[in-house]
Enzyme design. Structure first.
Site, mmCIF file in Angstrom:
data_model
loop_
_atom_site.group_PDB
_atom_site.id
_atom_site.type_symbol
_atom_site.label_atom_id
_atom_site.label_comp_id
_atom_site.label_asym_id
_atom_site.label_seq_id
_atom_site.Cartn_x
_atom_site.Cartn_y
_atom_site.Cartn_z
ATOM 1 N N ASN A 58 23.319 -19.945 22.364
ATOM 2 C CA ASN A 58 22.566 -21.166 22.544
ATOM 3 C C ASN A 58 23.235 -22.127 21.355
ATOM 4 O O ASN A 58 22.597 -22.046 20.439
ATOM 5 C CB ASN A 58 21.270 -21.014 22.725
ATOM 6 N N LYS A 88 22.668 -25.160 20.705
ATOM 7 C CA LYS A 88 21.776 -26.182 20.749
ATOM 8 C C LYS A 88 22.525 -27.333 20.375
ATOM 9 O O LYS A 88 23.679 -27.701 21.064
ATOM 10 C CB LYS A 88 20.855 -25.860 19.330
ATOM 11 N N HIS A 141 13.610 -23.756 27.338
ATOM 12 C CA HIS A 141 13.885 -23.180 26.045
ATOM 13 C C HIS A 141 12.539 -24.077 25.441
ATOM 14 O O HIS A 141 12.016 -25.052 25.516
ATOM 15 C CB HIS A 141 14.976 -23.948 25.352
ATOM 16 N N GLU A 154 12.176 -25.484 22.658
ATOM 17 C CA GLU A 154 12.410 -26.655 22.104
ATOM 18 C C GLU A 154 12.295 -27.549 23.106
ATOM 19 O O GLU A 154 11.699 -28.794 22.776
ATOM 20 C CB GLU A 154 13.669 -26.660 21.347
ATOM 21 N N GLU A 158 11.605 -15.243 24.113
ATOM 22 C CA GLU A 158 11.611 -15.920 23.081
ATOM 23 C C GLU A 158 10.396 -16.317 22.415
ATOM 24 O O GLU A 158 9.966 -17.433 22.452
ATOM 25 C CB GLU A 158 12.662 -16.988 22.965
ATOM 26 N N GLY A 170 14.860 -19.330 14.928
ATOM 27 C CA GLY A 170 15.296 -20.034 13.734
ATOM 28 C C GLY A 170 14.333 -19.902 12.503
ATOM 29 O O GLY A 170 14.486 -20.610 11.461
ATOM 30 N N SER A 212 15.948 -15.320 16.046
ATOM 31 C CA SER A 212 16.658 -14.683 14.957
ATOM 32 C C SER A 212 17.386 -13.303 15.309
ATOM 33 O O SER A 212 17.480 -12.347 14.414
ATOM 34 C CB SER A 212 15.602 -14.520 13.874
HETATM 35 P P1 PGA Z 1 17.776 -18.415 16.820
HETATM 36 O O1 PGA Z 1 17.519 -19.102 17.862
HETATM 37 O O2 PGA Z 1 18.697 -17.122 17.123
HETATM 38 O O3 PGA Z 1 18.581 -19.312 15.855
HETATM 39 O O4 PGA Z 1 16.648 -17.817 16.200
HETATM 40 C C1 PGA Z 1 17.212 -18.700 19.317
HETATM 41 C C2 PGA Z 1 17.137 -19.589 20.475
HETATM 42 O O5 PGA Z 1 16.465 -20.692 20.280
HETATM 43 O O6 PGA Z 1 17.699 -19.358 21.615
#
Ligand code: PGA
Length: 236
Positions: free
Chosen positions: A6, A8, A90, A92, A160, A166, A196
């Site tokens: 992903n 982003k 997601h 976010e 997640e 993140g 992560s």
């Molecule tokens: P990250 O993000 O691996 O940077 O923690 C995962 C995600 O948001 O899909």
């Protein structure tokens, strides 16, 4: 083992094309690989990966076919572009852009109706876990998705935990396994872990019986970290 990157809001069309051309040369240890660029870079990624096994997916999709929905992109538009599917819900999107279980469900339904694969995201916040609400939150989120998707062939869930995204704080493999088993008891489809994931922890996570792959943010932006993460996960 399915590994989805992903991106982003990183990599415009020029960078995406160069990155995807470089991906063609890498060894992913036999994993099924998907990359999820921003909307504006989808066409460049599809072109650069044509003829490979690496799939391209969007990071969101709207529920309407077309209409007065400024800033949105529909499932038929994505299908026309040659993308395989879309991430939906997601955290976010849920936390920063007002997505609810209802809008997530509508997006899932539209994507499946238009023959797109779906990676639908669920996960609890830190406060919800502290309050002992993890199973209740996952149940609510998963049931909303399940109700929108009676046919399951093109559906994958990504677990997640919001506190792990993140942050560098990964769920332990045992904790992730517990959540994955719970999700599968509600909806028996493949479940990816996200939050992560890095080359250093991919093997231990992938070794869990109910972890079927990973949704990777930060570590998917660099060629070598992404490829080695895939090889680690595949070797498990
Ligand atoms: P990250 O993000 O691996 O940077 O923690 C995962 C995600 O948001 O899909």
């Amino acid at each position: 083992m399915l590994i989805a990157g992903n991106w982003k809001m990183y990599k415009g069309p020029v960078e995406a094309a160069a990155f995807c051309r470089a991906l063609r040369e890498l060894d992913f240890g036999g994993c099924d690989v998907v990359v999820c660029p921003p909307f504006v870079s989808l066409a460049a990624a599809v072109a650069a990966l044509a003829g490979t096994e690496i799939a391209v997916a969007a990071q969101n999709v709207h529920w309407a076919t077309e209409g007065a929905f400024t800033g949105e992109v529909s499932a038929p538009m994505l299908h026309e572009l040659g993308v395989y599917g879309a991430i939906v819900g997601h955290s976010e999107r849920r936390q920063l852009f007002g997505e609810t279980d209802e809008t997530v469900a509508r997006r899932v339904r539209a994507a499946l109706d238009h023959h797109l694969g779906v990676i639908a995201c669920v996960g609890e916040t830190d406060a919800e876990r502290e309050a002992g609400e993890t199973e209740a939150v996952l149940t609510r989120q998963v049931e909303a998705i399940a109700a929108a998707a009676p046919e399951r062939d093109e559906l994958v869930i990504a677990y997640e935990p919001v506190w792990a995204i993140g942050t560098g704080k990964t769920a332990t493999p045992e904790l992730a396994q517990e959540a994955h088993a719970w999700i599968k008891s509600l909806l028996p489809v493949p479940v990816l872990y996200g939050g992560s994931v890095k080359p250093e922890n991919a093997a231990a996570l992938a070794a869990q019986p109910d972890i079927d792959g990973a949704l990777v943010g930060g570590a998917s932006l660099e060629l070598e970290s992404f490829a080695s993460l895939c090889r680690e996960a595949a070797g498990a």
